[in-house]
Design a protein around this motif. Structure first.
Motif, PDB file in Angstrom:
ATOM      1  N   GLY A 113      -4.647   6.548  14.537  1.00 30.93           N
ATOM      2  CA  GLY A 113      -3.556   5.591  14.327  1.00 30.93           C
ATOM      3  C   GLY A 113      -2.348   6.283  13.727  1.00 30.93           C
ATOM      4  N   VAL A 114      -1.607   5.552  12.870  1.00 30.64           N
ATOM      5  CA  VAL A 114      -0.409   6.169  12.279  1.00 30.64           C
ATOM      6  C   VAL A 114      -0.743   6.976  11.028  1.00 30.64           C
ATOM      7  N   ASP A 115      -1.998   6.958  10.649  1.00 27.00           N
ATOM      8  CA  ASP A 115      -2.422   7.597   9.389  1.00 27.00           C
ATOM      9  C   ASP A 115      -2.197   9.113   9.415  1.00 27.00           C
ATOM     10  N   ALA A 116      -1.434   9.614   8.425  1.00 26.25           N
ATOM     11  CA  ALA A 116      -1.111  11.047   8.397  1.00 26.25           C
ATOM     12  C   ALA A 116      -1.888  11.792   7.310  1.00 26.25           C
ATOM     13  N   HIS A 117      -2.816  11.134   6.638  1.00 26.73           N
ATOM     14  CA  HIS A 117      -3.555  11.774   5.538  1.00 26.73           C
ATOM     15  C   HIS A 117      -4.675  12.646   6.095  1.00 26.73           C
ATOM     16  N   THR A 118      -4.531  13.962   5.916  1.00 28.24           N
ATOM     17  CA  THR A 118      -5.503  14.892   6.508  1.00 28.24           C
ATOM     18  C   THR A 118      -6.414  15.540   5.469  1.00 28.24           C
ATOM     19  N   VAL A 119      -6.052  15.405   4.187  1.00 31.57           N
ATOM     20  CA  VAL A 119      -6.768  16.177   3.152  1.00 31.57           C
ATOM     21  C   VAL A 119      -8.259  15.806   3.097  1.00 31.57           C
ATOM     22  N   GLY A 120      -8.551  14.495   3.204  1.00 31.99           N
ATOM     23  CA  GLY A 120      -9.943  14.036   3.130  1.00 31.99           C
ATOM     24  C   GLY A 120     -10.778  14.561   4.281  1.00 31.99           C
ATOM     25  N   LEU A 121     -10.246  14.471   5.501  1.00 28.40           N
ATOM     26  CA  LEU A 121     -10.983  14.949   6.681  1.00 28.40           C
ATOM     27  C   LEU A 121     -11.165  16.470   6.605  1.00 28.40           C
ATOM     28  N   GLY A 129     -13.889  23.661   2.723  1.00 23.72           N
ATOM     29  CA  GLY A 129     -14.767  22.603   2.220  1.00 23.72           C
ATOM     30  C   GLY A 129     -14.260  21.844   1.014  1.00 23.72           C
ATOM     31  N   PHE A 130     -15.199  21.386   0.170  1.00 23.59           N
ATOM     32  CA  PHE A 130     -14.848  20.476  -0.927  1.00 23.59           C
ATOM     33  C   PHE A 130     -15.971  20.482  -1.970  1.00 23.59           C
ATOM     34  N   GLY A 131     -15.571  20.394  -3.227  1.00 23.39           N
ATOM     35  CA  GLY A 131     -16.560  20.290  -4.317  1.00 23.39           C
ATOM     36  C   GLY A 131     -17.509  21.479  -4.357  1.00 23.39           C
ATOM     37  N   VAL A 170     -14.097  10.204  11.869  1.00 27.81           N
ATOM     38  CA  VAL A 170     -12.773   9.593  11.821  1.00 27.81           C
ATOM     39  C   VAL A 170     -12.385   9.295  10.380  1.00 27.81           C
ATOM     40  N   SER A 171     -11.172   9.704  10.016  1.00 25.42           N
ATOM     41  CA  SER A 171     -10.685   9.399   8.670  1.00 25.42           C
ATOM     42  C   SER A 171      -9.657   8.276   8.720  1.00 25.42           C
ATOM     43  N   GLN A 172      -9.770   7.359   7.754  1.00 25.58           N
ATOM     44  CA  GLN A 172      -8.782   6.288   7.599  1.00 25.58           C
ATOM     45  C   GLN A 172      -8.498   6.124   6.108  1.00 25.58           C
ATOM     46  N   VAL A 174      -5.045   5.035   5.009  1.00 26.23           N
ATOM     47  CA  VAL A 174      -4.129   3.897   4.869  1.00 26.23           C
ATOM     48  C   VAL A 174      -4.868   2.615   5.262  1.00 26.23           C
ATOM     49  N   THR A 175      -4.844   1.635   4.352  1.00 24.94           N
ATOM     50  CA  THR A 175      -5.557   0.372   4.620  1.00 24.94           C
ATOM     51  C   THR A 175      -4.621  -0.831   4.534  1.00 24.94           C
ATOM     52  N   GLN A 176      -3.292  -0.527   4.439  1.00 24.84           N
ATOM     53  CA  GLN A 176      -2.333  -1.631   4.351  1.00 24.84           C
ATOM     54  C   GLN A 176      -2.505  -2.561   5.538  1.00 24.84           C
ATOM     55  N   ARG A 177      -2.479  -3.855   5.266  1.00 24.91           N
ATOM     56  CA  ARG A 177      -2.666  -4.899   6.289  1.00 24.91           C
ATOM     57  C   ARG A 177      -3.925  -4.679   7.129  1.00 24.91           C
ATOM     58  N   GLY A 205     -14.677   7.730   7.361  1.00 22.73           N
ATOM     59  CA  GLY A 205     -14.597   8.052   5.941  1.00 22.73           C
ATOM     60  C   GLY A 205     -13.197   7.837   5.411  1.00 22.73           C
ATOM     61  N   GLY A 206     -13.110   7.723   4.089  1.00 22.67           N
ATOM     62  CA  GLY A 206     -11.820   7.525   3.428  1.00 22.67           C
ATOM     63  C   GLY A 206     -12.048   6.853   2.083  1.00 22.67           C
ATOM     64  N   PRO A 207     -11.012   6.837   1.251  1.00 27.00           N
ATOM     65  CA  PRO A 207     -11.203   6.296  -0.101  1.00 27.00           C
ATOM     66  C   PRO A 207     -11.598   4.823  -0.143  1.00 27.00           C
ATOM     67  N   TYR A 208     -11.285   4.066   0.908  1.00 30.03           N
ATOM     68  CA  TYR A 208     -11.623   2.636   0.882  1.00 30.03           C
ATOM     69  C   TYR A 208     -12.665   2.297   1.947  1.00 30.03           C
ATOM     70  N   ILE A 209     -13.362   3.320   2.400  1.00 41.48           N
ATOM     71  CA  ILE A 209     -14.411   3.118   3.417  1.00 41.48           C
ATOM     72  C   ILE A 209     -15.775   3.067   2.730  1.00 41.48           C
ATOM     73  N   GLY A 226     -15.199  11.016  -2.891  1.00 36.48           N
ATOM     74  CA  GLY A 226     -16.119  12.000  -3.468  1.00 36.48           C
ATOM     75  C   GLY A 226     -17.176  12.516  -2.499  1.00 36.48           C
ATOM     76  N   THR A 227     -17.116  12.073  -1.237  1.00 36.67           N
ATOM     77  CA  THR A 227     -18.092  12.559  -0.242  1.00 36.67           C
ATOM     78  C   THR A 227     -18.003  14.074  -0.116  1.00 36.67           C
ATOM     79  N   THR A 228     -19.153  14.732   0.055  1.00 38.09           N
ATOM     80  CA  THR A 228     -19.130  16.189   0.256  1.00 38.09           C
ATOM     81  C   THR A 228     -19.623  16.525   1.669  1.00 38.09           C
TER      82      THR A 228
HETATM   83  C1  B12 Z   1      -1.465  13.304  -0.505  1.00 35.94           C
HETATM   84  C2  B12 Z   1      -1.064  11.877  -0.168  1.00 35.94           C
HETATM   85  C3  B12 Z   1      -0.114  11.708   0.851  1.00 35.94           C
HETATM   86  C4  B12 Z   1       0.443  12.857   1.683  1.00 35.94           C
HETATM   87  C5  B12 Z   1      -0.598  13.215   2.767  1.00 35.94           C
HETATM   88  C6  B12 Z   1      -0.571  14.697   3.121  1.00 35.94           C
HETATM   89  C7  B12 Z   1      -1.727  15.058   3.985  1.00 35.94           C
HETATM   90  N1  B12 Z   1      -1.515  16.045   4.812  1.00 35.94           N
HETATM   91  O1  B12 Z   1      -2.827  14.484   3.925  1.00 35.94           O
HETATM   92  C8  B12 Z   1       1.757  12.225   2.265  1.00 35.94           C
HETATM   93  C9  B12 Z   1       2.907  12.533   1.332  1.00 35.94           C
HETATM   94  C10 B12 Z   1       2.120  12.634   3.676  1.00 35.94           C
HETATM   95  C11 B12 Z   1       1.430  10.732   2.153  1.00 35.94           C
HETATM   96  C12 B12 Z   1       2.106   9.770   2.865  1.00 35.94           C
HETATM   97  C13 B12 Z   1       1.886   8.417   2.720  1.00 35.94           C
HETATM   98  N2  B12 Z   1       1.035   7.813   1.853  1.00 35.94           N
HETATM   99 CO1  B12 Z   1      -0.235   8.790   0.754  1.00 35.94          CO
HETATM  100  N3  B12 Z   1      -1.288   9.522  -0.588  1.00 35.94           N
HETATM  101  C14 B12 Z   1      -1.607  10.759  -0.883  1.00 35.94           C
HETATM  102  C15 B12 Z   1      -2.503  10.767  -2.135  1.00 35.94           C
HETATM  103  C16 B12 Z   1      -1.608  11.143  -3.325  1.00 35.94           C
HETATM  104  C17 B12 Z   1      -3.683  11.711  -2.109  1.00 35.94           C
HETATM  105  C18 B12 Z   1      -4.603  11.578  -0.894  1.00 35.94           C
HETATM  106  C19 B12 Z   1      -5.530  12.758  -0.891  1.00 35.94           C
HETATM  107  O2  B12 Z   1      -5.210  13.797  -0.350  1.00 35.94           O
HETATM  108  N4  B12 Z   1      -6.711  12.637  -1.555  1.00 35.94           N
HETATM  109  C20 B12 Z   1      -7.684  13.727  -1.704  1.00 35.94           C
HETATM  110  C21 B12 Z   1      -8.813  13.594  -0.665  1.00 35.94           C
HETATM  111  C22 B12 Z   1      -9.777  14.785  -0.840  1.00 35.94           C
HETATM  112  O3  B12 Z   1      -9.491  12.399  -0.966  1.00 35.94           O
HETATM  113  P1  B12 Z   1      -9.852  11.296   0.150  1.00 35.94           P
HETATM  114  O4  B12 Z   1      -8.778  11.169   1.137  1.00 35.94           O
HETATM  115  O5  B12 Z   1     -10.356  10.095  -0.528  1.00 35.94           O
HETATM  116  O6  B12 Z   1     -11.083  11.986   0.942  1.00 35.94           O
HETATM  117  C23 B12 Z   1     -12.410  11.998   0.461  1.00 35.94           C
HETATM  118  C24 B12 Z   1     -13.227  10.763   0.867  1.00 35.94           C
HETATM  119  O7  B12 Z   1     -12.476   9.579   0.993  1.00 35.94           O
HETATM  120  C25 B12 Z   1     -13.918  11.178   2.120  1.00 35.94           C
HETATM  121  N5  B12 Z   1     -13.253  11.127   3.411  1.00 35.94           N
HETATM  122  C26 B12 Z   1     -11.955  10.999   3.755  1.00 35.94           C
HETATM  123  N6  B12 Z   1     -11.813  11.025   5.080  1.00 35.94           N
HETATM  124  C27 B12 Z   1     -13.038  11.184   5.610  1.00 35.94           C
HETATM  125  C28 B12 Z   1     -13.479  11.237   6.939  1.00 35.94           C
HETATM  126  C29 B12 Z   1     -14.844  11.368   7.189  1.00 35.94           C
HETATM  127  C30 B12 Z   1     -15.317  11.432   8.598  1.00 35.94           C
HETATM  128  C31 B12 Z   1     -15.772  11.442   6.120  1.00 35.94           C
HETATM  129  C32 B12 Z   1     -17.203  11.560   6.411  1.00 35.94           C
HETATM  130  C33 B12 Z   1     -15.336  11.370   4.796  1.00 35.94           C
HETATM  131  C34 B12 Z   1     -13.978  11.249   4.557  1.00 35.94           C
HETATM  132  O8  B12 Z   1     -14.224  12.536   1.858  1.00 35.94           O
HETATM  133  C35 B12 Z   1     -13.125  13.138   1.163  1.00 35.94           C
HETATM  134  C36 B12 Z   1     -13.701  14.151   0.210  1.00 35.94           C
HETATM  135  O9  B12 Z   1     -14.521  13.547  -0.734  1.00 35.94           O
HETATM  136  C37 B12 Z   1      -2.983   9.279  -2.192  1.00 35.94           C
HETATM  137  C38 B12 Z   1      -3.206   8.704  -3.594  1.00 35.94           C
HETATM  138  C39 B12 Z   1      -4.479   9.205  -4.205  1.00 35.94           C
HETATM  139  N7  B12 Z   1      -4.382   9.699  -5.411  1.00 35.94           N
HETATM  140  O10 B12 Z   1      -5.530   9.133  -3.576  1.00 35.94           O
HETATM  141  C40 B12 Z   1      -1.837   8.540  -1.487  1.00 35.94           C
HETATM  142  C41 B12 Z   1      -2.155   7.284  -0.704  1.00 35.94           C
HETATM  143  C42 B12 Z   1      -3.398   7.505   0.122  1.00 35.94           C
HETATM  144  N8  B12 Z   1      -0.997   7.177   0.170  1.00 35.94           N
HETATM  145  C43 B12 Z   1      -0.606   5.944   0.349  1.00 35.94           C
HETATM  146  C44 B12 Z   1       0.525   5.547   1.113  1.00 35.94           C
HETATM  147  C45 B12 Z   1       0.865   4.066   1.068  1.00 35.94           C
HETATM  148  C46 B12 Z   1       1.266   6.455   1.847  1.00 35.94           C
HETATM  149  C47 B12 Z   1       2.495   6.149   2.687  1.00 35.94           C
HETATM  150  C48 B12 Z   1       2.416   4.866   3.535  1.00 35.94           C
HETATM  151  C49 B12 Z   1       3.695   6.112   1.736  1.00 35.94           C
HETATM  152  C50 B12 Z   1       5.023   5.710   2.377  1.00 35.94           C
HETATM  153  N9  B12 Z   1       5.435   4.500   2.071  1.00 35.94           N
HETATM  154  O11 B12 Z   1       5.555   6.451   3.143  1.00 35.94           O
HETATM  155  C51 B12 Z   1       2.593   7.393   3.562  1.00 35.94           C
HETATM  156  C52 B12 Z   1       1.811   7.193   4.861  1.00 35.94           C
HETATM  157  C53 B12 Z   1       2.100   8.201   5.851  1.00 35.94           C
HETATM  158  C54 B12 Z   1       1.232   7.978   7.061  1.00 35.94           C
HETATM  159  N10 B12 Z   1       1.847   7.752   8.208  1.00 35.94           N
HETATM  160  O12 B12 Z   1       0.012   7.974   6.940  1.00 35.94           O
HETATM  161  C55 B12 Z   1      -1.502   4.958  -0.364  1.00 35.94           C
HETATM  162  C56 B12 Z   1      -2.457   4.262   0.598  1.00 35.94           C
HETATM  163  C57 B12 Z   1      -2.599   2.812   0.224  1.00 35.94           C
HETATM  164  C58 B12 Z   1      -3.480   2.120   1.207  1.00 35.94           C
HETATM  165  N11 B12 Z   1      -4.699   1.842   0.802  1.00 35.94           N
HETATM  166  O13 B12 Z   1      -3.084   1.844   2.312  1.00 35.94           O
HETATM  167  C59 B12 Z   1      -2.171   5.890  -1.446  1.00 35.94           C
HETATM  168  C60 B12 Z   1      -3.572   5.444  -1.892  1.00 35.94           C
HETATM  169  C61 B12 Z   1      -1.194   5.926  -2.646  1.00 35.94           C
HETATM  170  C62 B12 Z   1      -1.056   4.574  -3.329  1.00 35.94           C
HETATM  171  N12 B12 Z   1      -1.748   4.331  -4.405  1.00 35.94           N
HETATM  172  O14 B12 Z   1      -0.312   3.748  -2.901  1.00 35.94           O
HETATM  173  N13 B12 Z   1       0.422  10.514   1.249  1.00 35.94           N
END
Ligand code: B12
Length: 248
Positions: A113-121, A129-131, A170-172, A174-177, A205-209, A226-228
């Motif tokens: 989708g439009v989700d640009a967050h790649t760090v989790g995936l 890797g991670f952790g 698949v990573s998700q 953004v959960t808005q709407r 996967g994702g923070p709200y999945i 926190g998934t590893t």
């Molecule tokens: C970095 C970041 C960005 C960066 C992303 C850079 C990149 N290349 O990823 C940038 C600046 C681009 C960005 C943009 C935006 N962001 Co942002 N971002 C963040 C931030 C600060 C950190 C996310 C992150 O990297 N976490 C670290 C990783 C390791 O954690 P994780 O994603 O949870 O992944 C773990 C698990 O969830 C799981 N996991 C994740 N994916 C997968 C997939 C699989 C298959 C599996 C098994 C597991 C798994 O495993 C991972 C490791 O444990 C968060 C806030 C936060 N502190 O979390 C906001 C956040 C995610 N962003 C948010 C928003 C709203 C946006 C924007 C819409 C802001 C805007 N108005 O423009 C845009 C959206 C752009 C888009 N089109 O998607 C919101 C999302 C709210 C929501 N629930 O919808 C957050 C939560 C901030 C907030 N509190 O409002 N963002």
């Protein structure tokens, strides 16, 4: 409190301590600070302490508060699906795949989708890797294709077909709407329409999945914060073996 009930704590067990933060569409002032405390009080917080108040520009402000609540919940009364997982280690996973499947397991990863967050995936897939654990790319028995961010679900389907994927990750984030529910369901439906769904292990996967979101959207498993990589790799191997047993 009954046995099995839990309540947040900070200094002492069951003191109900919590921290909240939020923004207001006004600049910081004595009045806005009073408003913040009133909002917290109306939420049921007591012993409220404001620890941070900051202007964010454009007449917006941000606040952090500490306080206490008088709420507890009974853990025994909560029934939610969970991914049941027996963890293997890195070597066991590679050995099992080599022995049981005699070929590499093909994995596709994408943020859809439009989700640009790649760090989790990337945390799960990329070699770094991670952790403290290596990502799936480091496992010799996984062949991994990371399609990156903002991938249309249709492209995931096309690619899965082209490279004969066994697993789609698949990573998700953004959960808005509820956009994540839309995207995940759409992908599952498209795979179903192409008769690929049953041939694939579909994981989100994702923070709200969580497991519930995964089941509701037609996925096999959902992993949250926190998934590893080892958890995901272990789930894949368990699922592959389960399916192999079923075929026999
Ligand atoms: C970095 C970041 C960005 C960066 C992303 C850079 C990149 N290349 O990823 C940038 C600046 C681009 C960005 C943009 C935006 N962001 Co942002 N971002 C963040 C931030 C600060 C950190 C996310 C992150 O990297 N976490 C670290 C990783 C390791 O954690 P994780 O994603 O949870 O992944 C773990 C698990 O969830 C799981 N996991 C994740 N994916 C997968 C997939 C699989 C298959 C599996 C098994 C597991 C798994 O495993 C991972 C490791 O444990 C968060 C806030 C936060 N502190 O979390 C906001 C956040 C995610 N962003 C948010 C928003 C709203 C946006 C924007 C819409 C802001 C805007 N108005 O423009 C845009 C959206 C752009 C888009 N089109 O998607 C919101 C999302 C709210 C929501 N629930 O919808 C957050 C939560 C901030 C907030 N509190 O409002 N963002």
């Amino acid at each position: 409190m009954n046995i099995g009930e839990v309540r947040p704590y900070g200094d002492r067990m069951n003191d109900g301590a919590i921290q909240i933060s939020f923004s207001l569409p006004v600049p910081v002032s004595a009045r806005s600070i009073e408003a913040v405390k009133l909002i917290a009080a109306r939420m049921g917080m007591n012993n409220i302490r404001l620890v941070h108040a900051q202007d964010m520009g454009n007449n917006f402000s941000f606040y952090i508060l500490y306080g206490a609540i008088n709420i507890s919940v009974d853990l025994q009364a909560i029934h939610v699906p969970e991914v049941e997982l027996q963890l293997f280690d890195f070597w066991e996973i590679n050995d099992l795949i080599r022995r049981e499947f005699e070929r590499k397991v093909v994995v596709i990863g994408a943020t859809i989708g439009v989700d640009a967050h790649t760090v989790g995936l990337d945390a799960i897939i990329s070699a770094k890797g991670f952790g403290g654990e290596s990502g799936l790319e480091r496992y010799p028995q996984f062949e991994v294709f990371n399609l990156g961010a903002q991938v249309p679900p249709e492209l995931v389907v096309e690619y899965s077909k082209k490279i004969h994927a066994d697993v789609v990750l698949v990573s998700q984030v953004v959960t808005q709407r509820n956009v994540h529910l839309f995207n995940l369901s759409l992908l599952a439906e498209l795979l179903e329409a192409e008769k690929l769904r049953d041939k694939l292990i579909l994981i989100c996967g994702g923070p709200y999945i969580n497991a519930q979101v995964a089941l509701e959207t037609g996925f096999d498993a959902g992993f949250g914060p926190g998934t590893t990589p080892l958890q995901v790799a272990s789930f894949i191997v368990h699922e592959l073996m389960k399916r192999k047993m079923r075929k026999k």
